[in-house]
Design a protein around this motif. Structure first.
Motif, mmCIF file in Angstrom:
data_model
loop_
_atom_site.group_PDB
_atom_site.id
_atom_site.type_symbol
_atom_site.label_atom_id
_atom_site.label_comp_id
_atom_site.label_asym_id
_atom_site.label_seq_id
_atom_site.Cartn_x
_atom_site.Cartn_y
_atom_site.Cartn_z
ATOM 1 N N LEU A 73 34.190 -24.007 7.473
ATOM 2 C CA LEU A 73 33.149 -23.932 8.489
ATOM 3 C C LEU A 73 32.433 -25.272 8.523
ATOM 4 O O LEU A 73 32.109 -25.830 7.479
ATOM 5 C CB LEU A 73 32.144 -22.825 8.152
ATOM 6 C CG LEU A 73 32.670 -21.419 8.409
ATOM 7 C CD1 LEU A 73 33.352 -20.874 7.189
ATOM 8 C CD2 LEU A 73 31.547 -20.534 8.832
ATOM 9 N N THR A 74 32.212 -25.771 9.709
ATOM 10 C CA THR A 74 31.416 -26.973 9.886
ATOM 11 C C THR A 74 30.105 -26.520 10.508
ATOM 12 O O THR A 74 30.090 -25.938 11.592
ATOM 13 C CB THR A 74 32.140 -27.996 10.785
ATOM 14 O OG1 THR A 74 33.413 -28.289 10.202
ATOM 15 C CG2 THR A 74 31.335 -29.277 10.904
ATOM 16 N N VAL A 75 29.007 -26.741 9.776
ATOM 17 C CA VAL A 75 27.678 -26.300 10.199
ATOM 18 C C VAL A 75 26.785 -27.525 10.247
ATOM 19 O O VAL A 75 26.589 -28.192 9.225
ATOM 20 C CB VAL A 75 27.099 -25.241 9.238
ATOM 21 C CG1 VAL A 75 25.731 -24.774 9.722
ATOM 22 C CG2 VAL A 75 28.059 -24.068 9.084
ATOM 23 N N ASP A 76 26.285 -27.828 11.448
ATOM 24 C CA ASP A 76 25.443 -29.017 11.655
ATOM 25 C C ASP A 76 26.067 -30.259 11.032
ATOM 26 O O ASP A 76 25.406 -31.066 10.382
ATOM 27 C CB ASP A 76 24.026 -28.782 11.119
ATOM 28 C CG ASP A 76 23.214 -27.853 12.020
ATOM 29 O OD1 ASP A 76 23.559 -27.736 13.223
ATOM 30 O OD2 ASP A 76 22.245 -27.254 11.532
ATOM 31 N N GLY A 77 27.385 -30.402 11.213
ATOM 32 C CA GLY A 77 28.103 -31.592 10.765
ATOM 33 C C GLY A 77 28.550 -31.593 9.316
ATOM 34 O O GLY A 77 29.232 -32.508 8.874
ATOM 35 N N HIS A 78 28.207 -30.551 8.545
ATOM 36 C CA HIS A 78 28.590 -30.477 7.132
ATOM 37 C C HIS A 78 29.690 -29.439 6.947
ATOM 38 O O HIS A 78 29.564 -28.310 7.413
ATOM 39 C CB HIS A 78 27.383 -30.113 6.257
ATOM 40 C CG HIS A 78 26.267 -31.104 6.362
ATOM 41 N ND1 HIS A 78 26.270 -32.300 5.678
ATOM 42 C CD2 HIS A 78 25.130 -31.085 7.086
ATOM 43 C CE1 HIS A 78 25.170 -32.968 5.978
ATOM 44 N NE2 HIS A 78 24.463 -32.260 6.839
ATOM 45 N N ARG A 79 30.752 -29.822 6.258
ATOM 46 C CA ARG A 79 31.892 -28.927 6.030
ATOM 47 C C ARG A 79 31.658 -28.058 4.801
ATOM 48 O O ARG A 79 31.187 -28.545 3.770
ATOM 49 C CB ARG A 79 33.171 -29.737 5.869
ATOM 50 C CG ARG A 79 33.588 -30.423 7.164
ATOM 51 C CD ARG A 79 34.745 -31.393 6.940
ATOM 52 N NE ARG A 79 35.870 -30.823 6.253
ATOM 53 C CZ ARG A 79 36.949 -30.287 6.830
ATOM 54 N NH1 ARG A 79 37.037 -30.262 8.149
ATOM 55 N NH2 ARG A 79 37.934 -29.800 6.106
ATOM 56 N N HIS A 80 32.029 -26.775 4.930
ATOM 57 C CA HIS A 80 31.907 -25.823 3.829
ATOM 58 C C HIS A 80 33.200 -25.017 3.764
ATOM 59 O O HIS A 80 33.573 -24.368 4.743
ATOM 60 C CB HIS A 80 30.743 -24.855 4.064
ATOM 61 C CG HIS A 80 29.435 -25.537 4.313
ATOM 62 N ND1 HIS A 80 28.596 -25.920 3.297
ATOM 63 C CD2 HIS A 80 28.831 -25.902 5.476
ATOM 64 C CE1 HIS A 80 27.525 -26.496 3.810
ATOM 65 N NE2 HIS A 80 27.639 -26.500 5.130
ATOM 66 N N ASP A 81 33.885 -25.067 2.635
ATOM 67 C CA ASP A 81 35.078 -24.247 2.432
ATOM 68 C C ASP A 81 34.644 -22.917 1.837
ATOM 69 O O ASP A 81 34.029 -22.873 0.766
ATOM 70 C CB ASP A 81 36.061 -24.943 1.501
ATOM 71 C CG ASP A 81 36.693 -26.171 2.136
ATOM 72 O OD1 ASP A 81 36.792 -26.212 3.381
ATOM 73 O OD2 ASP A 81 37.088 -27.083 1.393
ATOM 74 N N ILE A 82 34.967 -21.828 2.528
ATOM 75 C CA ILE A 82 34.589 -20.492 2.094
ATOM 76 C C ILE A 82 35.850 -19.768 1.638
ATOM 77 O O ILE A 82 36.763 -19.518 2.427
ATOM 78 C CB ILE A 82 33.907 -19.701 3.243
ATOM 79 C CG1 ILE A 82 32.707 -20.466 3.772
ATOM 80 C CG2 ILE A 82 33.531 -18.300 2.769
ATOM 81 C CD1 ILE A 82 31.654 -20.782 2.738
ATOM 82 N N GLY A 83 35.902 -19.468 0.347
ATOM 83 C CA GLY A 83 37.027 -18.745 -0.233
ATOM 84 C C GLY A 83 36.595 -17.367 -0.679
ATOM 85 O O GLY A 83 35.455 -16.939 -0.447
ATOM 86 N N PRO A 84 37.476 -16.656 -1.362
ATOM 87 C CA PRO A 84 37.154 -15.305 -1.817
ATOM 88 C C PRO A 84 35.871 -15.262 -2.647
ATOM 89 O O PRO A 84 35.615 -16.140 -3.478
ATOM 90 C CB PRO A 84 38.367 -14.920 -2.667
ATOM 91 C CG PRO A 84 39.484 -15.718 -2.070
ATOM 92 C CD PRO A 84 38.854 -17.036 -1.689
#
Length: 158
Positions: A73-84
Motif C-alpha cells: 500500500l502506498t499511503v501519502d507517498g510512503h510504501r507499506h508492505d502488509i503481510g499476514p
C-alpha cells in the motif's frame, strides 16, 4: 415478527465480485450493520496493479489486515508492505493505492468504518474495467466521486 437475535448470522453479505486478478468478497455491508461497518476480503493476484487511480476518502477510515501474501500500500507517498497478521489503518483524507509486487497471491481483510462503500461500487467499477480496452476515465472518475472517493491527480511526468 423476528427478534434481532434470529436475524444475526455469520457473513450475511457473502458475495464475491471479481475482475481479472482482483476479487472482492463482501462479508458484511452497511445494510447489515446499520451503516457502522463494512468488511470484505480483497484478493489480488501476483504482479497485479490496481487499475483505478490513487484516491482518498473524507468520510471513512479503511483498515487492511493481511491474511496471506504481501500487498504493498502506498499511503501519502510512503510504501507499506502488509503481510499476514499485519494491519494498516488508512485515515480519512490520505491518498492511497495498492499493488501486489510479488508473484504470490495476496489476500487482506478490509474494514471500512463507517460503511460508506459496498458491493455496488465494485460491481460498477469492474464493469468499467471489463470493456476490453482502457477504462473510460470519465466514467471511472464519476463513479469514484459518487461513492465518496476523491481521485488523486496523476503524478507529474518527469
Amino acid at each position: 415478527m423476528l427478534d434481532k437475535a434470529s436475524q444475526v448470522r455469520a457473513n450475511p453479505a457473502d458475495e464475491t465480485i471479481s475482475h481479472g486478478g482482483l476479487a472482492v468478497r463482501f462479508l458484511l455491508t452497511g445494510d447489515q450493520s446499520n451503516g457502522s461497518i463494512a468488511a470484505f476480503e480483497l484478493t489480488v493476484a501476483g504482479s497485479q496493479r490496481l487499475p483505478a487511480p490513487a484516491h482518498s476518502h473524507d468520510h471513512y477510515e479503511e483498515t487492511m489486515y493481511g491474511i496471506e501474501g504481501v500487498l504493498t500500500l502506498t499511503v501519502d507517498g510512503h510504501r507499506h508492505d502488509i503481510g499476514p497478521s499485519q494491519a494498516l489503518c488508512i485515515p480519512r483524507g490520505a491518498v492511497h493505492r495498492f499493488d501486489n509486487d510479488t508473484a504470490e497471491t495476496a489476500k487482506v481483510l478490509c474494514v471500512v468504518t463507517p460503511a460508506a462503500i459496498g458491493p455496488d461500487y465494485f460491481r460498477e467499477a469492474f464493469a468499467i474495467f471489463s470493456t476490453g480496452g482502457p477504462p473510460d476515465r470519465a466514467r471511472l472518475m464519476d463513479l469514484m466521486r459518487r461513492f465518496g472517493l476523491t481521485p488523486a491527480p496523476p503524478p507529474p511526468q518527469v
